[in-house]
Design a protein around this motif. Structure first.
Motif, PDB file in Angstrom:
ATOM      1  N   HIS A   1      -5.152   2.045  49.267  1.00  0.00           N
ATOM      2  CA  HIS A   1      -5.991   1.184  50.128  1.00  0.00           C
ATOM      3  C   HIS A   1      -6.863   0.472  49.321  1.00  0.00           C
ATOM      4  N   THR A   2      -7.803   1.058  48.362  1.00  0.00           N
ATOM      5  CA  THR A   2      -8.890   0.133  47.712  1.00  0.00           C
ATOM      6  C   THR A   2      -8.034  -0.550  46.600  1.00  0.00           C
ATOM      7  N   TYR A   3      -7.363  -0.276  45.973  1.00  0.00           N
ATOM      8  CA  TYR A   3      -6.617  -0.929  44.778  1.00  0.00           C
ATOM      9  C   TYR A   3      -5.148  -1.317  45.175  1.00  0.00           C
ATOM     10  N   PRO A   4      -4.924  -2.023  45.863  1.00  0.00           N
ATOM     11  CA  PRO A   4      -3.493  -2.473  46.418  1.00  0.00           C
ATOM     12  C   PRO A   4      -2.832  -2.946  45.113  1.00  0.00           C
ATOM     13  N   ASP A   5      -1.376  -2.924  45.092  1.00  0.00           N
ATOM     14  CA  ASP A   5      -0.666  -3.326  44.296  1.00  0.00           C
ATOM     15  C   ASP A   5      -0.954  -2.435  42.935  1.00  0.00           C
ATOM     16  N   SER A   6      -1.239  -1.416  42.703  1.00  0.00           N
ATOM     17  CA  SER A   6      -1.611  -0.746  41.802  1.00  0.00           C
ATOM     18  C   SER A   6      -0.514   0.817  41.629  1.00  0.00           C
ATOM     19  N   ARG A   7      -0.390   1.262  40.398  1.00  0.00           N
ATOM     20  CA  ARG A   7      -0.033   2.635  40.373  1.00  0.00           C
ATOM     21  C   ARG A   7      -0.899   3.671  40.275  1.00  0.00           C
ATOM     22  N   ILE A   8      -0.918   4.570  41.213  1.00  0.00           N
ATOM     23  CA  ILE A   8      -2.037   5.680  41.258  1.00  0.00           C
ATOM     24  C   ILE A   8      -1.314   6.935  40.770  1.00  0.00           C
ATOM     25  N   ASN A   9      -2.035   7.250  39.809  1.00  0.00           N
ATOM     26  CA  ASN A   9      -1.664   8.726  39.106  1.00  0.00           C
ATOM     27  C   ASN A   9      -2.810   9.766  39.374  1.00  0.00           C
ATOM     28  N   ILE A  10      -2.754  10.922  39.994  1.00  0.00           N
ATOM     29  CA  ILE A  10      -3.954  11.626  40.311  1.00  0.00           C
ATOM     30  C   ILE A  10      -3.725  13.052  39.765  1.00  0.00           C
ATOM     31  N   SER A  11      -4.210  13.763  38.973  1.00  0.00           N
ATOM     32  CA  SER A  11      -4.327  14.814  38.422  1.00  0.00           C
ATOM     33  C   SER A  11      -5.397  15.791  38.960  1.00  0.00           C
ATOM     34  N   LEU A  12      -5.097  16.545  40.175  1.00  0.00           N
ATOM     35  CA  LEU A  12      -6.319  17.160  40.693  1.00  0.00           C
ATOM     36  C   LEU A  12      -6.609  18.686  40.095  1.00  0.00           C
ATOM     37  N   ASN A  13      -7.733  18.824  39.620  1.00  0.00           N
ATOM     38  CA  ASN A  13      -7.937  20.271  39.349  1.00  0.00           C
ATOM     39  C   ASN A  13      -7.964  21.441  40.318  1.00  0.00           C
ATOM     40  N   PRO A  14      -7.057  22.593  39.997  1.00  0.00           N
ATOM     41  CA  PRO A  14      -6.788  23.330  41.366  1.00  0.00           C
ATOM     42  C   PRO A  14      -8.243  24.244  41.500  1.00  0.00           C
ATOM     43  N   ILE A  15      -8.319  24.759  42.632  1.00  0.00           N
ATOM     44  CA  ILE A  15      -9.415  25.537  43.063  1.00  0.00           C
ATOM     45  C   ILE A  15      -9.315  26.725  42.650  1.00  0.00           C
ATOM     46  N   SER A  16     -10.486  27.544  42.304  1.00  0.00           N
ATOM     47  CA  SER A  16     -10.363  28.772  41.855  1.00  0.00           C
ATOM     48  C   SER A  16      -9.790  29.905  42.546  1.00  0.00           C
ATOM     49  N   THR A  17      -9.028  30.755  42.182  1.00  0.00           N
ATOM     50  CA  THR A  17      -8.460  31.416  43.147  1.00  0.00           C
ATOM     51  C   THR A  17      -9.440  32.624  43.415  1.00  0.00           C
TER      52      THR A  17
ATOM     53  N   MET B   1     -14.030  19.543  44.958  1.00  0.00           N
ATOM     54  CA  MET B   1     -12.981  19.527  43.949  1.00  0.00           C
ATOM     55  C   MET B   1     -13.186  18.201  43.185  1.00  0.00           C
ATOM     56  N   THR B   2     -12.464  18.352  42.043  1.00  0.00           N
ATOM     57  CA  THR B   2     -12.586  17.237  40.817  1.00  0.00           C
ATOM     58  C   THR B   2     -11.072  16.819  40.707  1.00  0.00           C
ATOM     59  N   ALA B   3     -11.123  15.630  40.171  1.00  0.00           N
ATOM     60  CA  ALA B   3      -9.689  15.065  39.893  1.00  0.00           C
ATOM     61  C   ALA B   3      -9.919  13.807  38.841  1.00  0.00           C
ATOM     62  N   LYS B   4      -8.833  13.900  37.839  1.00  0.00           N
ATOM     63  CA  LYS B   4      -8.733  12.619  37.171  1.00  0.00           C
ATOM     64  C   LYS B   4      -7.683  11.612  37.511  1.00  0.00           C
ATOM     65  N   VAL B   5      -8.003  10.307  37.630  1.00  0.00           N
ATOM     66  CA  VAL B   5      -7.047   9.615  38.137  1.00  0.00           C
ATOM     67  C   VAL B   5      -6.799   8.454  37.124  1.00  0.00           C
ATOM     68  N   GLN B   6      -5.908   7.844  37.205  1.00  0.00           N
ATOM     69  CA  GLN B   6      -5.288   6.694  36.574  1.00  0.00           C
ATOM     70  C   GLN B   6      -4.874   5.716  37.486  1.00  0.00           C
ATOM     71  N   ILE B   7      -5.656   4.384  37.373  1.00  0.00           N
ATOM     72  CA  ILE B   7      -5.035   3.137  38.220  1.00  0.00           C
ATOM     73  C   ILE B   7      -4.333   2.068  37.331  1.00  0.00           C
ATOM     74  N   THR B   8      -3.505   1.941  37.520  1.00  0.00           N
ATOM     75  CA  THR B   8      -2.684   1.061  36.609  1.00  0.00           C
ATOM     76  C   THR B   8      -2.284  -0.222  37.431  1.00  0.00           C
ATOM     77  N   LYS B   9      -2.518  -1.518  36.648  1.00  0.00           N
ATOM     78  CA  LYS B   9      -2.034  -2.572  37.626  1.00  0.00           C
ATOM     79  C   LYS B   9      -2.019  -3.779  36.447  1.00  0.00           C
ATOM     80  N   PRO B  10      -1.348  -4.880  36.587  1.00  0.00           N
ATOM     81  CA  PRO B  10      -1.472  -6.013  35.743  1.00  0.00           C
ATOM     82  C   PRO B  10      -2.702  -6.924  35.659  1.00  0.00           C
ATOM     83  N   VAL B  11      -3.071  -6.973  34.642  1.00  0.00           N
ATOM     84  CA  VAL B  11      -4.659  -7.745  34.492  1.00  0.00           C
ATOM     85  C   VAL B  11      -4.257  -8.928  33.426  1.00  0.00           C
ATOM     86  N   LEU B  12      -4.960  -9.814  33.299  1.00  0.00           N
ATOM     87  CA  LEU B  12      -4.753 -10.968  32.423  1.00  0.00           C
ATOM     88  C   LEU B  12      -5.299 -10.618  31.074  1.00  0.00           C
TER      89      LEU B  12
END
Length: 230
Positions: free
Chosen positions: A44-60, A98-109
């Motif tokens: 919603h915040t970054y429309p027309d983007s490809r979002i990749n999320i790597s969520l760090n698991p919660i400790s057992t 929780m923490t996550a690493k995200v990649q937000i990819t879109k076409p830029v000039l």
């Protein structure tokens, strides 16, 4: 200001997210809910983007009491590659981060050729390239109209992502340039030859000399070689 606006947007977004009750021993369920929240929020915040999320698991070792109300999520950071996310339960009251690493990819000039300092940027100087925008510290551009016609503040090599800090309004008229002075008289437009007495950008008012009368007047820069009196 940007972070404050994103927080307001987040509060609106959480109202519509499909949240569910999380079981006490099912950390995976909470992780799935958190991942879904982040995906919807970032899309919603970054429309027309490809979002990749790597969520760090919660400790057992973490054992959560069953939440009897929908769990609410709130990220403490957005717009960067690392996001901290708070999961909050009101009945019974508990919260976990929780923490996550995200990649937000879109076409830029980007530049597709070398551009010299003070050169006016044209459409053929630019192209779109898929880029992870979380790595960009300054403003980037996705539409040609925002960049074409601007001047490069310094030399730019090929393949550079265009940022606002690289751009300046182009000088359309320089001192001693020959110009056409336009003056409106009702429906009539009078044109005469003149000489610019200073540099001028689009919309800027500069002094010009009427070559015929020798009179100096103030006129607005309209285009290269063209000024118009008020």
């Amino acid at each position: 200001m940007i972070k404050r606006n994103l927080t307001r947007l987040l509060l609106l977004t959480t109202t519509f997210l499909p949240l569910s009750v999380v079981e006490a021993s099912d950390n995976k369920a909470l992780e799935n809910e958190a991942r879904t929240f982040l995906q919807l929020h970032l899309q919603h915040t970054y429309p027309d983007s490809r979002i990749n999320i790597s969520l760090n698991p919660i400790s057992t070792r973490v054992k959560l009491v069953t939440c009897k109300q929908p769990v609410q999520f709130k990220p403490s950071r957005t717009g960067s590659s690392r996001v901290s996310l708070r999961a909050n339960c009101t009945q019974p009251r508990w919260q976990i981060y929780m923490t996550a690493k995200v990649q937000i990819t879109k076409p830029v000039l980007v530049t597709n050729r070398a551009i010299l300092k003070n050169q006016i940027i044209q459409a053929q100087d630019l192209s779109l390239r898929e880029t992870d925008i979380t790595t960009l510290r300054n403003q980037f551009f996705t539409h040609m109209d925002a960049v074409v016609g601007k001047a490069a503040k310094y030399n730019l090599g090929s393949g550079r992502v265009i940022k606002s800090s690289m751009l300046a309004d182009a000088i359309l008229i320089r001192k001693d340039d020959a110009v056409i002075i336009e003056a409106g008289r009702g429906a009539l437009t009078i044109r005469t030859a003149g000489t610019a007495l200073s540099n001028g950008k689009e919309g800027q008012q500069i002094a010009v000399r009427n070559d015929k009368s020798g009179r100096v007047v103030k006129a607005f820069v309209i285009a290269p070689g063209l000024v118009r009196t008020p």
